[in-house]
Design a protein around this motif. Sequence first.
Motif, PDB file in Angstrom:
ATOM      1  N   LEU A 262      -3.111  -1.167  -2.964  1.00  0.00           N
ATOM      2  CA  LEU A 262      -4.084  -2.086  -2.359  1.00  0.00           C
ATOM      3  C   LEU A 262      -3.481  -2.850  -1.182  1.00  0.00           C
ATOM      4  CD1 LEU A 262      -5.829  -3.348  -5.615  1.00  0.00           C
ATOM      5  CD2 LEU A 262      -6.815  -1.874  -3.866  1.00  0.00           C
ATOM      6  N   ARG A 263      -2.179  -3.136  -1.242  1.00  0.00           N
ATOM      7  CA  ARG A 263      -1.534  -3.836  -0.119  1.00  0.00           C
ATOM      8  C   ARG A 263      -1.377  -2.924   1.102  1.00  0.00           C
ATOM      9  NH1 ARG A 263       1.845  -6.628  -4.071  1.00  0.00           N
ATOM     10  NH2 ARG A 263       3.390  -4.971  -3.860  1.00  0.00           N
ATOM     11  N   ALA A 264      -1.438  -1.607   0.870  1.00  0.00           N
ATOM     12  CA  ALA A 264      -1.283  -0.642   1.973  1.00  0.00           C
ATOM     13  C   ALA A 264      -2.607  -0.324   2.661  1.00  0.00           C
ATOM     14  CB  ALA A 264      -0.646   0.641   1.441  1.00  0.00           C
ATOM     15  N   VAL A 265      -3.700  -0.937   2.184  1.00  0.00           N
ATOM     16  CA  VAL A 265      -5.031  -0.672   2.743  1.00  0.00           C
ATOM     17  C   VAL A 265      -5.475  -1.871   3.570  1.00  0.00           C
ATOM     18  CG1 VAL A 265      -7.448  -0.249   2.153  1.00  0.00           C
ATOM     19  CG2 VAL A 265      -5.646   0.795   0.794  1.00  0.00           C
ATOM     20  N   PRO A 266      -5.989  -1.653   4.792  1.00  0.00           N
ATOM     21  CA  PRO A 266      -6.474  -2.785   5.600  1.00  0.00           C
ATOM     22  C   PRO A 266      -7.601  -3.523   4.892  1.00  0.00           C
ATOM     23  CG  PRO A 266      -6.369  -0.764   6.911  1.00  0.00           C
ATOM     24  CD  PRO A 266      -6.134  -0.375   5.493  1.00  0.00           C
ATOM     25  N   ASN A 267      -7.545  -4.850   4.910  1.00  0.00           N
ATOM     26  CA  ASN A 267      -8.589  -5.690   4.311  1.00  0.00           C
ATOM     27  C   ASN A 267      -9.171  -6.582   5.408  1.00  0.00           C
ATOM     28  OD1 ASN A 267     -10.199  -7.458   2.909  1.00  0.00           O
ATOM     29  ND2 ASN A 267      -8.658  -8.021   1.385  1.00  0.00           N
ATOM     30  N   PRO A 268     -10.436  -6.309   5.800  1.00  0.00           N
ATOM     31  CA  PRO A 268     -11.024  -7.081   6.900  1.00  0.00           C
ATOM     32  C   PRO A 268     -11.233  -8.557   6.565  1.00  0.00           C
ATOM     33  CG  PRO A 268     -12.662  -5.659   5.876  1.00  0.00           C
ATOM     34  CD  PRO A 268     -11.346  -5.292   5.277  1.00  0.00           C
ATOM     35  N   LEU A 269     -11.208  -8.908   5.273  1.00  0.00           N
ATOM     36  CA  LEU A 269     -11.442 -10.297   4.865  1.00  0.00           C
ATOM     37  C   LEU A 269     -10.154 -11.113   4.778  1.00  0.00           C
ATOM     38  CD1 LEU A 269     -14.103  -9.658   2.076  1.00  0.00           C
ATOM     39  CD2 LEU A 269     -14.492 -10.228   4.465  1.00  0.00           C
ATOM     40  N   ALA A 270      -9.014 -10.434   4.845  1.00  0.00           N
ATOM     41  CA  ALA A 270      -7.726 -11.137   4.726  1.00  0.00           C
ATOM     42  C   ALA A 270      -6.958 -11.052   6.043  1.00  0.00           C
ATOM     43  CB  ALA A 270      -6.901 -10.520   3.599  1.00  0.00           C
ATOM     44  N   ARG A 274       0.726  -7.382   8.893  1.00  0.00           N
ATOM     45  CA  ARG A 274       1.369  -6.081   8.750  1.00  0.00           C
ATOM     46  C   ARG A 274       1.082  -5.516   7.361  1.00  0.00           C
ATOM     47  NH1 ARG A 274       7.338  -4.580  10.831  1.00  0.00           N
ATOM     48  NH2 ARG A 274       7.439  -2.483  10.008  1.00  0.00           N
ATOM     49  N   LEU A 275       0.657  -4.237   7.306  1.00  0.00           N
ATOM     50  CA  LEU A 275       0.431  -3.591   6.014  1.00  0.00           C
ATOM     51  C   LEU A 275       1.770  -3.259   5.370  1.00  0.00           C
ATOM     52  CD1 LEU A 275      -2.444  -1.123   6.980  1.00  0.00           C
ATOM     53  CD2 LEU A 275      -2.661  -3.282   5.773  1.00  0.00           C
ATOM     54  N   GLU A 276       1.802  -3.351   4.038  1.00  0.00           N
ATOM     55  CA  GLU A 276       3.040  -3.064   3.313  1.00  0.00           C
ATOM     56  C   GLU A 276       3.035  -1.624   2.817  1.00  0.00           C
ATOM     57  OE1 GLU A 276       4.174  -5.884   0.293  1.00  0.00           O
ATOM     58  OE2 GLU A 276       3.041  -7.481   1.284  1.00  0.00           O
ATOM     59  N   ALA A 277       4.152  -0.949   2.984  1.00  0.00           N
ATOM     60  CA  ALA A 277       4.304   0.403   2.452  1.00  0.00           C
ATOM     61  C   ALA A 277       5.052   0.338   1.126  1.00  0.00           C
ATOM     62  CB  ALA A 277       5.079   1.270   3.441  1.00  0.00           C
ATOM     63  N   ILE A 278       4.744   1.276   0.234  1.00  0.00           N
ATOM     64  CA  ILE A 278       5.494   1.365  -1.026  1.00  0.00           C
ATOM     65  C   ILE A 278       6.822   2.059  -0.708  1.00  0.00           C
ATOM     66  CG2 ILE A 278       5.509   2.301  -3.370  1.00  0.00           C
ATOM     67  CD1 ILE A 278       2.430   2.309  -3.253  1.00  0.00           C
ATOM     68  N   PRO A 279       7.961   1.442  -1.007  1.00  0.00           N
ATOM     69  CA  PRO A 279       9.246   2.065  -0.656  1.00  0.00           C
ATOM     70  C   PRO A 279       9.486   3.349  -1.448  1.00  0.00           C
ATOM     71  CG  PRO A 279       9.587   0.139  -2.068  1.00  0.00           C
ATOM     72  CD  PRO A 279       8.136   0.156  -1.711  1.00  0.00           C
TER      73      PRO A 279
END
Length: 326
Positions: A262-270, A274-279
């Motif tokens: 979910l952190r890697a997906v753009p959120n227009p409301l937040a 920078r989007l976070e990638a899973i290492p």
Amino acid sequence: MPEPVLEVRDLTVHFYTYAGIVKAIEGVSFDVYRGETFALVGETGCGKSVTSRALTQLIESPGRIVRGKVIYHREDGSTVDLLKLSEEEIREIRGKEIAYIFQDPHASLDPLYTVGYQIAEAMVVHRTVKDWKEGFRRAVDILRRVLIPDPENRVKNYPHELSGGMKQRVVIGIGVSNDPKILIADEPTTALDVTVQAQILDLMNKLKKEYNTTVILITHNMGVVAEMADRVAVMYAGKIVEIGSVDQIFKNPLHPYTKGLLRAVPNPLAKIERLEAIPGTVPNLITPPKGCRFHPRCPYATEICRKEVPKLKEIEPGHFVACHLY
């Protein structure tokens, strides 16, 4: 509780290759309720498509269903384990009561036959029409239902004469032609542009209501999940790590992998700069990590995560997670 239409228990599929045994899915269990849209979510190679194909024994060599049960609840109240049926018996169900929309419409359609013939064939084979003449008549009606313009002429077209979006509509038409009770849609919008994607998703929603069909949706697109699904199962490296309603998964994700997705997906409301990638990378399923398969990439991993496989636990009503943190 809602009535289940499918109960999947301990489903395990291995592929026997020269490099070794690929443990594609391991101990997968979930329920699908009648009339819902159930989404299987995860990154490429996590086992979503293999799971969907295993439900009706569509696993080809060198793959093998090692163990598990898939209990199908028919509308007359009877139940049957789909994995115990012979090839002849499962063919009676596959394509009629449980239908597929496969990922690539170009590969799903035979280039040598008209689209009308291919829709009619699905009904003739399962004897839901009297003859080919009635099959072609129904094919025109189905093309109209899947919003293809001028269906009387389009029914005579070959696949190469249609656009990608139209081909996908034809594949959906073949899927719903026998009024299936379960429709398995494997990445139905992958090869399409965003405008056509929206049209296809809208069409699937309409057909689901019209035919009162249960939909199993395979996707890695969280936007599609938010738009279409009622409940979600998140898969990672051949295992289900979290199951919950759409609201539970999006508003209160529990598993570190779900949070990462979910952190890697753009959120227009937040306001995210920078989007976070899973290492890290997806593990090799010939030699998967011991314990929790996500632990090499997990920021919260402890000693027990490296040794013991976590079991799915119900944290709140209908919300399950496989994580030692809980």
